[in-house]
Design an enzyme around this catalytic site. Structure first.
Site, PDB file in Angstrom:
ATOM      1  N   GLY A  20      32.563  50.040  41.690  1.00  0.00           N
ATOM      2  CA  GLY A  20      31.250  49.554  41.847  1.00  0.00           C
ATOM      3  C   GLY A  20      31.155  49.556  40.864  1.00  0.00           C
ATOM      4  O   GLY A  20      29.594  49.016  40.085  1.00  0.00           O
ATOM      5  N   SER A  21      32.177  48.886  39.437  1.00  0.00           N
ATOM      6  CA  SER A  21      31.211  48.515  37.584  1.00  0.00           C
ATOM      7  C   SER A  21      30.765  47.041  37.343  1.00  0.00           C
ATOM      8  O   SER A  21      29.447  46.622  36.439  1.00  0.00           O
ATOM      9  CB  SER A  21      33.136  48.658  37.257  1.00  0.00           C
ATOM     10  OG  SER A  21      33.188  47.577  37.051  1.00  0.00           O
ATOM     11  N   ASN A  22      30.733  46.915  39.254  1.00  0.00           N
ATOM     12  CA  ASN A  22      30.224  45.087  38.800  1.00  0.00           C
ATOM     13  C   ASN A  22      28.700  45.582  39.128  1.00  0.00           C
ATOM     14  O   ASN A  22      28.154  45.220  39.252  1.00  0.00           O
ATOM     15  CB  ASN A  22      31.129  44.428  39.919  1.00  0.00           C
ATOM     16  CG  ASN A  22      31.694  43.440  38.722  1.00  0.00           C
ATOM     17  OD1 ASN A  22      31.522  42.361  38.070  1.00  0.00           O
ATOM     18  ND2 ASN A  22      33.062  43.518  39.262  1.00  0.00           N
TER      19      ASN A  22
ATOM     20  N   ASN B 165      30.697  35.503  45.301  1.00  0.00           N
ATOM     21  CA  ASN B 165      32.482  36.240  45.183  1.00  0.00           C
ATOM     22  C   ASN B 165      32.573  36.783  43.659  1.00  0.00           C
ATOM     23  O   ASN B 165      32.275  35.528  43.252  1.00  0.00           O
ATOM     24  CB  ASN B 165      33.383  35.853  45.999  1.00  0.00           C
ATOM     25  CG  ASN B 165      34.646  36.926  46.109  1.00  0.00           C
ATOM     26  OD1 ASN B 165      34.227  37.946  46.018  1.00  0.00           O
ATOM     27  ND2 ASN B 165      35.710  36.766  45.802  1.00  0.00           N
TER      28      ASN B 165
ATOM     29  N   HIS C 247      35.495  37.536  41.280  1.00  0.00           N
ATOM     30  CA  HIS C 247      37.329  37.258  41.610  1.00  0.00           C
ATOM     31  C   HIS C 247      38.467  37.350  40.035  1.00  0.00           C
ATOM     32  O   HIS C 247      37.893  37.093  39.461  1.00  0.00           O
ATOM     33  CB  HIS C 247      37.840  36.007  42.218  1.00  0.00           C
ATOM     34  CG  HIS C 247      39.339  36.352  42.379  1.00  0.00           C
ATOM     35  ND1 HIS C 247      39.851  36.562  43.386  1.00  0.00           N
ATOM     36  CD2 HIS C 247      40.470  35.663  41.745  1.00  0.00           C
ATOM     37  CE1 HIS C 247      41.464  36.653  43.229  1.00  0.00           C
ATOM     38  NE2 HIS C 247      41.889  35.908  42.481  1.00  0.00           N
TER      39      HIS C 247
ATOM     40  N   GLU D 211      34.040  39.770  33.402  1.00  0.00           N
ATOM     41  CA  GLU D 211      33.356  39.939  34.806  1.00  0.00           C
ATOM     42  C   GLU D 211      32.320  41.142  34.987  1.00  0.00           C
ATOM     43  O   GLU D 211      30.936  40.253  34.902  1.00  0.00           O
ATOM     44  CB  GLU D 211      34.227  41.048  35.629  1.00  0.00           C
ATOM     45  CG  GLU D 211      35.644  40.450  36.311  1.00  0.00           C
ATOM     46  CD  GLU D 211      36.265  41.234  37.144  1.00  0.00           C
ATOM     47  OE1 GLU D 211      35.559  41.640  38.020  1.00  0.00           O
ATOM     48  OE2 GLU D 211      37.353  41.227  36.924  1.00  0.00           O
TER      49      GLU D 211
HETATM   50  C1  GAR Z   1      37.070  43.526  40.267  1.00  0.00           C
HETATM   51  O1  GAR Z   1      37.965  43.078  39.028  1.00  0.00           O
HETATM   52  C2  GAR Z   1      36.445  42.542  40.952  1.00  0.00           C
HETATM   53  O2  GAR Z   1      36.730  41.437  40.287  1.00  0.00           O
HETATM   54  C3  GAR Z   1      37.627  42.967  41.813  1.00  0.00           C
HETATM   55  O3  GAR Z   1      38.330  44.009  41.697  1.00  0.00           O
HETATM   56  C4  GAR Z   1      37.878  45.134  40.866  1.00  0.00           C
HETATM   57  C5  GAR Z   1      36.479  45.360  41.636  1.00  0.00           C
HETATM   58  O4  GAR Z   1      35.757  46.581  40.382  1.00  0.00           O
HETATM   59  N1  GAR Z   1      37.375  42.332  43.593  1.00  0.00           N
HETATM   60  C6  GAR Z   1      38.441  41.527  44.195  1.00  0.00           C
HETATM   61  O5  GAR Z   1      39.426  41.751  43.948  1.00  0.00           O
HETATM   62  C7  GAR Z   1      38.304  40.793  45.298  1.00  0.00           C
HETATM   63  N2  GAR Z   1      39.299  40.289  45.971  1.00  0.00           N
HETATM   64  P1  GAR Z   1      34.441  47.420  40.887  1.00  0.00           P
HETATM   65  O6  GAR Z   1      34.824  48.082  42.479  1.00  0.00           O
HETATM   66  O7  GAR Z   1      34.231  48.519  39.260  1.00  0.00           O
HETATM   67  O8  GAR Z   1      33.530  46.011  40.777  1.00  0.00           O
END
Ligand code: GAR
Length: 222
Positions: free
Chosen positions: A21-23, A117, A119, A184
């Site tokens: 969940g850093s995003n 989304n 990516h 991101e």
């Molecule tokens: C992120 O790098 C996101 O772009 C990727 O998973 C990670 C989640 O990080 N998403 C995908 O690969 C979707 N197919 P987060 O949980 O720290 O946000």
């Protein structure tokens, strides 16, 4: 989007997560810092009860729910349950933020051009899982991230913003993924801010930013 008395109502955002969940954190921080002034996170939904993202939501007083795939007979029923919760919370923009399942038409049809989304690659290169690994192993010299509107095809919808990062000779898959993640965390809040300001429109495959220049869509780091 106006309330009685002319006061602007904040855009309600639903964030779907599966892991760290850093995003999600970057979006929360941007809202708390006032960088996105006209949106709020109404609900965080996770398919994974162990997702650290749930702790992040809790810490910031944001409602969070776990909707597990295993509790539904099929993917369609699971997506209908996700959509029902999003609707119940008044969500107008759905953000997939490290949500590691494919979202189906049962959800997408209820939020036309309103599901984003993120990516971790420069689409259309390296769609699907482990995009950073795919890019690293392919030997690209530049990679990055993409925020796009989701459509029924995986990682294929109209692109809102991309950021590029260099791949260095000493990189590992992890150092590359970390460098991409930094970008991101800039791109997702920006895309949400533009959406909340009503400045994004989709024309065919192209996302147009009202009052913006083409260079606003790209962050170039190499
Ligand atoms: C992120 O790098 C996101 O772009 C990727 O998973 C990670 C989640 O990080 N998403 C995908 O690969 C979707 N197919 P987060 O949980 O720290 O946000």
């Amino acid at each position: 989007m106006k309330r009685k008395g002319g006061q602007k109502e904040k855009l309600k955002v639903g964030v779907l997560v599966s892991g760290n969940g850093s995003n999600l954190q970057a979006i929360i921080d941007a809202i708390e810092r006032g960088e996105i002034s006209n949106a709020e996170i109404a609900i965080v939904l996770s398919d994974n009860p162990e997702a650290f993202a749930l702790e992040r939501a809790k810490k910031h007083g944001i409602p969070a729910e776990v909707i597990k795939r295993e509790d539904y007979p099929d993917k369609a029923a699971h997506n209908l349950a996700l959509a029902a919760s999003l609707k119940k919370h008044g969500v107008k923009l759905v953000c997939l933020a490290g949500y590691m399942r494919i979202v189906s038409a049962e959800l997408l049809n209820q939020f036309p051009n309103s599901v984003m989304n993120i990516h971790p690659a420069l689409l259309p290169s390296f769609p699907g899982l482990h995009a950073q690994k795919q890019a690293f192993e392919h030997g690209v010299k530049i990679s990055g991230c993409t925020v796009h509107f989701a459509d029924p095809q995986v990682d294929a919808g109209p692109i809102i913003i991309q950021a590029a990062v260099p791949v260095h000779s000493g990189d590992t898959e992890k150092t590359l993924a970390d460098r991409i993640l930094v970008e991101e965390h800039k791109c997702y809040p920006l895309a949400i801010k533009w959406f909340a300001e009503g400045r994004l429109s989709v024309v065919g495959r192209n996302v147009v930013l009202e009052g913006g220049e083409p260079e606003h869509f790209a962050v170039r780091n190499p």
